[in-house]
Scaffold this motif. Structure first.
Motif, PDB file in Angstrom:
ATOM      1  N   GLN A   1       0.826  -1.217   0.000  1.00  0.00           N
ATOM      2  CA  GLN A   1       0.000   0.000   0.000  1.00  0.00           C
ATOM      3  C   GLN A   1       0.861   1.269   0.000  1.00  0.00           C
ATOM      4  OE1 GLN A   1      -2.517  -0.549   3.523  1.00  0.00           O
ATOM      5  NE2 GLN A   1      -4.220  -0.938   2.114  1.00  0.00           N
TER       6      GLN A   1
ATOM      7  N   SER B   1       5.221  -0.380  -0.767  1.00  0.00           N
ATOM      8  CA  SER B   1       5.280  -1.041  -2.071  1.00  0.00           C
ATOM      9  C   SER B   1       6.586  -0.689  -2.768  1.00  0.00           C
ATOM     10  CB  SER B   1       4.102  -0.554  -2.925  1.00  0.00           C
ATOM     11  OG  SER B   1       4.364  -0.751  -4.291  1.00  0.00           O
TER      12      SER B   1
ATOM     13  N   ASP C   1      -4.062   0.577  -2.266  1.00  0.00           N
ATOM     14  CA  ASP C   1      -3.143  -0.386  -2.867  1.00  0.00           C
ATOM     15  C   ASP C   1      -2.352   0.302  -3.975  1.00  0.00           C
ATOM     16  OD1 ASP C   1      -3.976  -2.348  -1.234  1.00  0.00           O
ATOM     17  OD2 ASP C   1      -5.014  -3.528  -2.775  1.00  0.00           O
TER      18      ASP C   1
END
Ligand code: NAP
Length: 345
Positions: free
Chosen positions: A46, A93, A115
């Motif tokens: 995320q 991420s 996300d």
């Protein structure tokens, strides 16, 4: 992967707009609430984004109704959604690092945790960030694909576009000119917008639809008829276009904003039978079906912007607290070009 910012430096809460009641007819500020909510720190995969600009769009009015559609209704008492650009504050991420700029769909709020696969990198070196919500974003792709693919535009066509001073309409008219239209006509809701269309965007003719019957004004502006109609408005505009169409005319039905707050069925068009004799093609469109053109659109339109051949305007409203006023103002025509809410002050 651990987030690339220390939790202590991240915001604990942020403000977000909720829909609190389903509007009947025109929405009012009482149908919305600006609420403070905890900001979730990003987990694995995320990112946490500080939104810098978010978009208010006509289609959002449809999402305020509890009806089955191509997108689900906004749930009540939850943050609304929509296009936004912002800066990554923390990332779990590998796709993004803190400081990157991203485009995503968690607008209407100061901070968004989402996300990373639902975000796209954007670069302020290519264009100012709000352009990714307008001329180089969803409305731009709508204009490009709706004209060139859905309406099967050909050089030499005479094109009529309604809502012509808005985000989609102003780009439709200019792309038509750049691609060799014989004549481009626009309609808009004020004398100043009509001036912008002819003096700044190079439309051959434009009229104020509030100043007289659309059919009469269109006939005067297009004495030899029209070949393409790009419909952003519906109703009386669509009826006028059907009247003015030459044989084998093609309409892209992109939007019908004159009906979004209506509580009665529209009175027009009353002349659909002309579709037969004129062999017209009237086709609806959704921009989401045209992702295959995204790269081509982006390259061609950004080159036109760089060369100054395609111009655009934005109407910017500052402050998240003014987000609903910006949305309602856009529905009433207070914008010229894309309506943007900026949180960047
Ligand atoms: N199908 C798709 O995938 C898709 C995607 C994007 C947008 N759209 C549609 O495209 C249209 C334009 O969207 P946009 O984002 O570019 O918005 P926009 O044109 O920038 O803003 C909306 C404009 O609509 C005009 N308007 C409002 N009520 C009207 C009425 N009763 N009659 C005539 N014009 C009216 C106002 O301008 P005036 O001052 O001229 O009245 C206002 O500025 C909308 O219908 C939208 O739903 C469809």
């Amino acid at each position: 992967m651990t987030p690339s910012a220390s939790p202590g430096s991240l915001p604990a809460t942020g403000r977000e707009w909720h829909l609190t009641a389903r509007p009947q007819g025109w929405p009012t500020p009482a149908d919305f609430a600006l609420r403070e909510a905890p900001v979730a720190h990003p987990g694995e995969g995320q990112i946490l984004v500080r939104n810098l600009h978010f978009s208010v769009d006509p289609y959002m009015r449809g999402r305020m109704n509890d009806v089955k559609s191509y997108v689900p209704p906004f749930p009540l008492d939850e943050p609304m959604e929509g296009g936004a650009v912002g800066v990554v504050l923390a990332s779990g991420s590998e796709k993004f690092a803190a400081g990157d700029h991203v485009l995503h769909n968690s607008g209407w709020r100061e901070y968004a945790t989402l996300d990373a696969r639902h975000a796209t990198a954007v670069s302020p070196g290519i264009a100012p960030l709000p352009a990714f919500l307008g001329v180089l974003g969803m409305p731009g792709l709508t204009a490009y694909s709706g004209l060139l693919e859905v309406a099967s535009f050909k050089p030499g066509d005479t094109v009529f576009v309604s809502g012509a001073a808005g985000a989609v309409g102003s780009e439709v008219g200019q792309i038509a000119k750049l691609k060799g239209a014989a004549r481009v006509i626009g309609s808009a809701g004020s004398a100043e917008k009509v001036r912008v269309l002819t003096e700044e965007y190079g439309f051959d003719a434009a009229f104020n639809y509030k100043e007289g019957p659309v059919a009469e004004q269109l006939k005067a502006a297009a004495p030899d008829g029209i070949d393409v109609y790009f419909d952003n408005v519906g109703g009386e505009h669509l009826e006028a276009a059907i009247s003015s169409f030459n044989v084998h005319g093609r309409a892209t039905i992109c939007g019908m904003i004159s009906q979004y707050n209506a509580t009665e069925p529209p009175a027009a068009p009353r002349n659909l039978a002309l579709v037969i004799g004129k062999r017209l093609r009237i086709q609806g469109m959704l921009v989401m079906d045209h992702a295959d053109l995204k790269q081509q659109f982006f390259e061609e339109v950004s080159a036109w912007i760089r060369s100054g051949e395609l111009k655009y305007r934005e109407t910017v409203v500052n402050g998240i607290e003014n987000g609903v006023d910006a949305f309602l103002g856009m529905l009433k025509g207070e914008n010229t070009g894309k309506m943007i809410v900026s949180l960047d002050a």
